[in-house]
Motif scaffolding. Structure first.
Motif, PDB file in Angstrom:
ATOM      1  N   ALA A 295       0.907  -1.207  -0.045  1.00 14.85           N
ATOM      2  CA  ALA A 295       0.021  -0.148   0.009  1.00 14.85           C
ATOM      3  C   ALA A 295       0.813   1.307   0.138  1.00 14.85           C
ATOM      4  CB  ALA A 295      -0.827  -0.097   1.242  1.00 14.85           C
ATOM      5  N   SER A 296       0.328   2.325  -0.281  1.00 15.97           N
ATOM      6  CA  SER A 296       0.952   3.685  -0.145  1.00 15.97           C
ATOM      7  C   SER A 296       0.995   4.055   1.213  1.00 15.97           C
ATOM      8  CB  SER A 296       0.324   4.769  -0.848  1.00 15.97           C
ATOM      9  OG  SER A 296       0.619   6.154  -0.655  1.00 15.97           O
ATOM     10  N   PRO A 297       2.389   4.657   1.648  1.00 17.99           N
ATOM     11  CA  PRO A 297       2.440   5.179   2.988  1.00 17.99           C
ATOM     12  C   PRO A 297       1.406   6.059   3.299  1.00 17.99           C
ATOM     13  CG  PRO A 297       4.443   5.192   1.933  1.00 17.99           C
ATOM     14  CD  PRO A 297       3.575   4.773   0.860  1.00 17.99           C
ATOM     15  N   LEU A 298       0.788   6.727   2.351  1.00 13.47           N
ATOM     16  CA  LEU A 298      -0.183   7.658   2.585  1.00 13.47           C
ATOM     17  C   LEU A 298      -1.577   7.066   3.387  1.00 13.47           C
ATOM     18  CD1 LEU A 298      -0.335   9.863  -0.814  1.00 13.47           C
ATOM     19  CD2 LEU A 298       0.406  10.593   1.449  1.00 13.47           C
ATOM     20  N   GLU A 299      -1.563   5.723   3.169  1.00 15.33           N
ATOM     21  CA  GLU A 299      -2.809   5.036   3.737  1.00 15.33           C
ATOM     22  C   GLU A 299      -2.595   4.706   5.190  1.00 15.33           C
ATOM     23  OE1 GLU A 299      -4.144   1.505   1.388  1.00 15.33           O
ATOM     24  OE2 GLU A 299      -3.216   2.234  -0.585  1.00 15.33           O
TER      25      GLU A 299
ATOM     26  N   ASP B 182       9.592  -0.304  -0.748  1.00 11.50           N
ATOM     27  CA  ASP B 182      10.478   0.753  -1.116  1.00 11.50           C
ATOM     28  C   ASP B 182       9.862   2.184  -1.567  1.00 11.50           C
ATOM     29  OD1 ASP B 182      12.351  -1.232  -0.723  1.00 11.50           O
ATOM     30  OD2 ASP B 182      12.700  -1.601  -2.941  1.00 11.50           O
ATOM     31  N   SER B 183       9.712   2.861  -0.315  1.00 10.54           N
ATOM     32  CA  SER B 183       9.355   4.372  -0.519  1.00 10.54           C
ATOM     33  C   SER B 183      10.136   5.453   0.046  1.00 10.54           C
ATOM     34  CB  SER B 183       7.825   4.563  -0.031  1.00 10.54           C
ATOM     35  OG  SER B 183       6.947   3.451  -0.508  1.00 10.54           O
ATOM     36  N   VAL B 184      10.143   6.566  -0.145  1.00  7.91           N
ATOM     37  CA  VAL B 184      10.715   7.739   0.355  1.00  7.91           C
ATOM     38  C   VAL B 184       9.684   8.817   0.621  1.00  7.91           C
ATOM     39  CG1 VAL B 184      12.256   9.560   0.413  1.00  7.91           C
ATOM     40  CG2 VAL B 184      12.983   7.361  -0.551  1.00  7.91           C
TER      41      VAL B 184
ATOM     42  N   ALA C  31      14.178   6.159 -10.151  1.00  7.95           N
ATOM     43  CA  ALA C  31      15.255   5.413 -10.833  1.00  7.95           C
ATOM     44  C   ALA C  31      16.032   4.277  -9.893  1.00  7.95           C
ATOM     45  CB  ALA C  31      16.408   6.171 -11.457  1.00  7.95           C
ATOM     46  N   ASN C  32      16.078   4.590  -8.850  1.00  9.48           N
ATOM     47  CA  ASN C  32      16.514   3.574  -7.798  1.00  9.48           C
ATOM     48  C   ASN C  32      15.403   2.429  -7.264  1.00  9.48           C
ATOM     49  OD1 ASN C  32      19.794   4.034  -7.033  1.00  9.48           O
ATOM     50  ND2 ASN C  32      18.573   5.999  -7.521  1.00  9.48           N
ATOM     51  N   GLY C  33      14.214   2.639  -7.565  1.00  4.81           N
ATOM     52  CA  GLY C  33      13.023   1.719  -7.303  1.00  4.81           C
ATOM     53  C   GLY C  33      12.336   2.080  -6.001  1.00  4.81           C
ATOM     54  N   TYR C  34      12.477   3.544  -5.631  1.00  5.01           N
ATOM     55  CA  TYR C  34      11.756   3.947  -4.502  1.00  5.01           C
ATOM     56  C   TYR C  34      10.587   4.869  -5.067  1.00  5.01           C
ATOM     57  CZ  TYR C  34      15.113   2.118  -1.496  1.00  5.01           C
ATOM     58  OH  TYR C  34      16.054   1.140  -0.741  1.00  5.01           O
ATOM     59  N   ASN C  35       9.618   4.925  -4.509  1.00  6.71           N
ATOM     60  CA  ASN C  35       8.306   5.617  -4.697  1.00  6.71           C
ATOM     61  C   ASN C  35       8.328   6.754  -3.872  1.00  6.71           C
ATOM     62  OD1 ASN C  35       5.897   6.219  -5.822  1.00  6.71           O
ATOM     63  ND2 ASN C  35       4.928   5.519  -4.067  1.00  6.71           N
ATOM     64  N   PRO C  36       8.323   8.070  -4.479  1.00  5.18           N
ATOM     65  CA  PRO C  36       8.484   9.194  -3.476  1.00  5.18           C
ATOM     66  C   PRO C  36       7.006   9.639  -3.165  1.00  5.18           C
ATOM     67  CG  PRO C  36       9.082   9.819  -5.789  1.00  5.18           C
ATOM     68  CD  PRO C  36       9.054   8.505  -5.790  1.00  5.18           C
TER      69      PRO C  36
ATOM     70  N   TYR D  78     -10.805  10.146   5.894  1.00  2.00           N
ATOM     71  CA  TYR D  78      -9.469  10.306   6.430  1.00  2.00           C
ATOM     72  C   TYR D  78      -8.510  10.177   4.890  1.00  2.00           C
ATOM     73  CZ  TYR D  78     -10.219  12.425  10.783  1.00  2.00           C
ATOM     74  OH  TYR D  78     -10.781  13.216  12.001  1.00  2.00           O
ATOM     75  N   LEU D  79      -8.607   9.112   4.523  1.00  2.00           N
ATOM     76  CA  LEU D  79      -8.070   8.538   3.123  1.00  2.00           C
ATOM     77  C   LEU D  79      -8.135   9.505   2.224  1.00  2.00           C
ATOM     78  CD1 LEU D  79      -5.973   6.278   2.243  1.00  2.00           C
ATOM     79  CD2 LEU D  79      -8.034   5.069   1.385  1.00  2.00           C
ATOM     80  N   THR D  80      -9.610   9.879   1.951  1.00  2.00           N
ATOM     81  CA  THR D  80      -9.806  10.533   0.731  1.00  2.00           C
ATOM     82  C   THR D  80      -9.155  11.961   0.783  1.00  2.00           C
ATOM     83  OG1 THR D  80     -11.770   9.490   0.448  1.00  2.00           O
ATOM     84  CG2 THR D  80     -11.690  11.599  -0.448  1.00  2.00           C
ATOM     85  N   ARG D  81      -9.123  12.370   2.180  1.00  2.00           N
ATOM     86  CA  ARG D  81      -8.765  13.828   2.470  1.00  2.00           C
ATOM     87  C   ARG D  81      -7.104  13.852   2.233  1.00  2.00           C
ATOM     88  NH1 ARG D  81      -9.114  17.060   8.204  1.00  2.00           N
ATOM     89  NH2 ARG D  81      -7.624  15.677   8.777  1.00  2.00           N
ATOM     90  N   ILE D  82      -6.437  12.811   2.917  1.00  2.00           N
ATOM     91  CA  ILE D  82      -5.028  12.858   2.695  1.00  2.00           C
ATOM     92  C   ILE D  82      -4.751  12.628   1.166  1.00  2.00           C
ATOM     93  CG2 ILE D  82      -4.453  10.429   3.006  1.00  2.00           C
ATOM     94  CD1 ILE D  82      -2.343  11.676   5.098  1.00  2.00           C
ATOM     95  N   PHE D  83      -5.132  11.903   0.576  1.00  2.00           N
ATOM     96  CA  PHE D  83      -4.739  11.805  -1.081  1.00  2.00           C
ATOM     97  C   PHE D  83      -5.001  12.924  -1.714  1.00  2.00           C
ATOM     98  CE2 PHE D  83      -4.288   7.193  -0.553  1.00  2.00           C
ATOM     99  CZ  PHE D  83      -3.347   6.919  -1.487  1.00  2.00           C
ATOM    100  N   LYS D  84      -6.158  13.678  -1.540  1.00  2.00           N
ATOM    101  CA  LYS D  84      -6.373  15.013  -2.012  1.00  2.00           C
ATOM    102  C   LYS D  84      -5.332  16.048  -1.792  1.00  2.00           C
ATOM    103  CE  LYS D  84     -11.406  14.653  -2.594  1.00  2.00           C
ATOM    104  NZ  LYS D  84     -12.937  15.158  -2.169  1.00  2.00           N
ATOM    105  N   ARG D  85      -5.019  16.209  -0.543  1.00  2.00           N
ATOM    106  CA  ARG D  85      -3.777  17.071  -0.074  1.00  2.00           C
ATOM    107  C   ARG D  85      -2.361  16.623  -0.911  1.00  2.00           C
ATOM    108  NH1 ARG D  85      -4.567  17.708   6.595  1.00  2.00           N
ATOM    109  NH2 ARG D  85      -6.564  19.013   6.630  1.00  2.00           N
ATOM    110  N   ASN D  86      -2.221  15.652  -1.020  1.00  2.00           N
ATOM    111  CA  ASN D  86      -1.095  15.101  -1.771  1.00  2.00           C
ATOM    112  C   ASN D  86      -1.079  15.260  -3.237  1.00  2.00           C
ATOM    113  OD1 ASN D  86       1.487  13.445  -1.248  1.00  2.00           O
ATOM    114  ND2 ASN D  86       0.579  12.372  -3.087  1.00  2.00           N
TER     115      ASN D  86
END
Length: 274
Positions: free
Chosen positions: A22-26, A54-56, A77-82, A261-269
């Motif tokens: 999952a995304s860290p946003l979750e 792998d996320s940053v 490019a290094n395989g990390y999702n920012p 809260y999930l919808t709100r945080i994805f919209k902010r991102n």
């Protein structure tokens, strides 16, 4: 401080496997949900463990870097999702060797910022009684996302603590570099800042990363301790404190609040990335 940990009835949510893809946003949405529930006394104080592949996770200040797009491309490019969190703090690395722990308590009686940090320090020392005399809490200069409550052994940082407050709830969050190489993670963030800054002067002072000041618990102890081992230690410790421990994910009546809260945080991102 001790009474807050040991005289409380706890709920434990284990997302050390289920959150990996999952995304860290979750996870940030999950902690917002739990802050709401615990702060409004709609649920027990909660300890949640979580791991993401792998996320940053970048902070707001990171997103203001002059060449942040190039830096984010380098991470990809290094395989990390920012991703960008809508809060303070700076870049941190999440991967399968990093265990994140959130301690969520109610602030019906005020809890100072420093006391909340100290609660997490005491919790980590309780998880690792064999290391408690070696673990120190102070800023490790040259680490990524440096702070006054960096946790280190022998001057090498293995964990960083942050906190979020809302709806009378306090979520104290820590990332524990358990497995792998702490310095390799630091090299990744060092390169991100080099590419994102390109030697430009900025009002905000970004950290100058010195990779050797960071290490994992495996490196610091010389033992093959794993994320799974630490997760089990946490559960065993909580059972010692509370033999009626609730090991329970979000229930149906809580999922609607999480969706909000999930919808709100994805919209902010999304707005930050425009």
């Amino acid at each position: 401080m001790e009474s807050l940990l040991t005289q409380t009835k706890w709920r434990f949510i284990d997302q050390s496997i289920s959150a990996k893809t999952a995304s860290p946003l979750e996870s940030f949405a999950m902690d917002d949900t739990l802050c709401h529930l615990v702060g409004q006394q709609l649920g027990k104080p909660t300890i949640r463990t979580w791991v993401h592949n792998d996320s940053v996770v970048l902070g707001i200040q990171d997103h203001r870097l002059p060449y942040v797009e190039a830096g984010m491309n380098e991470l990809c490019a290094n395989g990390y999702n920012p991703i960008v969190r809508n809060s303070g703090g700076l870049a941190v690395v999440l991967d399968s060797g990093v265990l994140n722990v959130s301690v969520i308590v109610s602030e019906q009686q005020p809890i100072s910022i420093n006391r909340a940090f100290e609660v997490m320090v005491e919790f980590i020392k309780a998880i690792f009684p064999e290391l408690q005399d070696k673990i120190e809490a102070f800023e490790i200069v040259g680490s990524y996302c440096p702070g006054s409550y960096d946790l280190s052994i022998g001057g090498q940082k293995f964990a960083g603590i942050s906190q979020r407050r809302m709806k009378n709830g306090v979520a104290v969050q820590i990332y524990l570099c358990v497995e792998g190489s702490g310095s390799e993670r630091a090299e990744l963030i060092k390169k991100f800042y080099q590419i994102s800054l390109q030697n430009e002067q900025t009002k905000f002072k970004y950290p100058t990363i010195t990779p050797h000041v960071m290490a994992s618990l495996q490196q610091l102890t010389g033992q093959q301790i794993t994320v799974e081992d630490v997760n089990l230690r946490i559960q065993q410790l909580l059972l010692e404190w509370d033999d009626q421990l609730e090991i329970m994910p979000l229930q149906q009546d809580e999922v609607e609040l999480y969706s909000y809260y999930l919808t709100r945080i994805f919209k902010r991102n999304e707005s930050l990335l425009r």
